[in-house]
Design an enzyme around this catalytic site. Structure first.
Site, PDB file in Angstrom:
ATOM      1  N   PRO A  70       0.847  -1.198   0.000  1.00  8.47           N
ATOM      2  CA  PRO A  70       0.000   0.000   0.000  1.00  8.47           C
ATOM      3  C   PRO A  70       0.882   1.248   0.000  1.00  8.47           C
ATOM      4  O   PRO A  70       2.114   1.143   0.042  1.00  8.47           O
ATOM      5  CB  PRO A  70      -0.719  -0.117   1.341  1.00  8.47           C
ATOM      6  CG  PRO A  70       0.326  -0.717   2.241  1.00  8.47           C
ATOM      7  CD  PRO A  70       1.168  -1.658   1.366  1.00  8.47           C
ATOM      8  N   ALA A 112      -4.947   4.761   3.954  1.00 11.87           N
ATOM      9  CA  ALA A 112      -4.283   3.752   3.117  1.00 11.87           C
ATOM     10  C   ALA A 112      -5.305   2.794   2.542  1.00 11.87           C
ATOM     11  O   ALA A 112      -6.447   2.728   3.003  1.00 11.87           O
ATOM     12  CB  ALA A 112      -3.273   2.966   3.960  1.00 11.87           C
ATOM     13  N   ASN A 113      -4.889   2.060   1.513  1.00 10.95           N
ATOM     14  CA  ASN A 113      -5.672   0.936   1.002  1.00 10.95           C
ATOM     15  C   ASN A 113      -5.197  -0.328   1.716  1.00 10.95           C
ATOM     16  O   ASN A 113      -4.074  -0.389   2.198  1.00 10.95           O
ATOM     17  CB  ASN A 113      -5.407   0.730  -0.488  1.00 10.95           C
ATOM     18  CG  ASN A 113      -6.069   1.782  -1.355  1.00 10.95           C
ATOM     19  OD1 ASN A 113      -6.293   2.904  -0.927  1.00 10.95           O
ATOM     20  ND2 ASN A 113      -6.371   1.404  -2.567  1.00 10.95           N
ATOM     21  N   ARG A 114      -6.013  -1.361   1.696  1.00  6.50           N
ATOM     22  CA  ARG A 114      -5.580  -2.663   2.204  1.00  6.50           C
ATOM     23  C   ARG A 114      -4.668  -3.314   1.175  1.00  6.50           C
ATOM     24  O   ARG A 114      -5.020  -3.394   0.002  1.00  6.50           O
ATOM     25  CB  ARG A 114      -6.780  -3.598   2.364  1.00  6.50           C
ATOM     26  CG  ARG A 114      -7.677  -3.246   3.480  1.00  6.50           C
ATOM     27  CD  ARG A 114      -8.760  -4.328   3.600  1.00  6.50           C
ATOM     28  NE  ARG A 114      -9.888  -3.817   4.356  1.00  6.50           N
ATOM     29  CZ  ARG A 114      -9.883  -3.688   5.684  1.00  6.50           C
ATOM     30  NH1 ARG A 114      -8.835  -4.045   6.391  1.00  6.50           N
ATOM     31  NH2 ARG A 114     -10.935  -3.203   6.299  1.00  6.50           N
TER      32      ARG A 114
END
Ligand code: C5P
Length: 220
Positions: free
Chosen positions: A17, A29-31
């Protein structure tokens, strides 16, 4: 030893990420575990490629035989990728945050009892795949991923066009598939030649199949 069809070839891979700071202790954040991107970097190195892996914050170890550049934010990831050009191949696997906080606070934002939560002003992050796909130093092969929860093929093909990529590996990341954070993956390879459904396999096997395809493409 094992055959090295990618000897003398340079590849830049992104993985993990990005973390976009809100203040020194908080981020958005993204996973992403980094498992698939790291496996791809390792598989390409095994075939003899000179690999630069630009990784966001992950908990898995650096793959062996690979030059790893650790970054935090999307802008840092973009700068590290551009610094790795020229390269023969780019494989952009990172789950880059689409937005960053426009002006991150220099000190921890204090929670004040009785006051409304602070608003977050967002700014758009650079699209690294799209930048590389349209760059003057564009690698011969530009490959991206498309994590979708619906219309996987159509959304993947639209991404192929928009980002200037040669290949998109599209996968269904609906929670029921268990792909997010898991060890297995099921992808559809989308190119200008058509679509190819790969069977479900370990992320390591997806990486090896992709590395073999890259070697074949460069040998054409
Ligand atoms: O647009 P979307 O995020 O779905 O596209 C996914 C692909 O684009 C992945 O290959 C990802 O690594 C790449 N990407 C990027 N920079 C961004 C957003 C996505 O390189 N800011």
């Amino acid at each position: 030893g094992a055959p090295k069809p990618l000897a003398g070839r340079s590849v830049v891979v992104t993985s993990g990420p990005t973390h976009e700071p809100i203040d020194p202790v908080r981020y958005i954040a993204n996973r992403s575990s980094g498992k698939q991107g790291h496996a791809i970097a390792a598989a390409l190195a095994k075939l003899g490629a000179d690999v630069t892996l630009v990784s966001g914050p992950v908990t898995i170890p650096d793959p062996v035989g690979v030059k790893v550049v650790h970054v935090e934010r999307a802008e840092e990831m973009r700068d590290a990728v551009l610094a790795a050009l020229p390269a023969d191949v780019a494989v952009m696997v990172a789950a880059v945050a689409d937005w960053r906080v426009a002006t991150a606070a220099g000190n921890k934002i204090k929670k004040k009892p009785g006051e409304a939560p602070p608003p977050l002003q967002l700014a758009e992050n650079p699209d690294i795949l799209k930048t590389v796909g349209h760059h003057a130093k564009r690698p011969k092969l530009v490959i991206g991923f498309a994590a979708e929860t619906e219309n996987v093929a159509d959304n993947g093909r639209a991404k192929l066009e928009r980002k200037g990529a040669d290949f998109i590996l599209a996968n269904d990341v609906s929670p029921a598939t268990g792909i997010m954070g898991g060890d297995r993956n099921k992808v559809k390879l989308i190119s200008h030649a058509g679509n190819d459904d790969w069977p479900e396999m370990d992320k390591d096997a997806v990486a090896e199949k992709l590395a073999a395809m890259i070697a074949e493409q460069l040998a054409r």
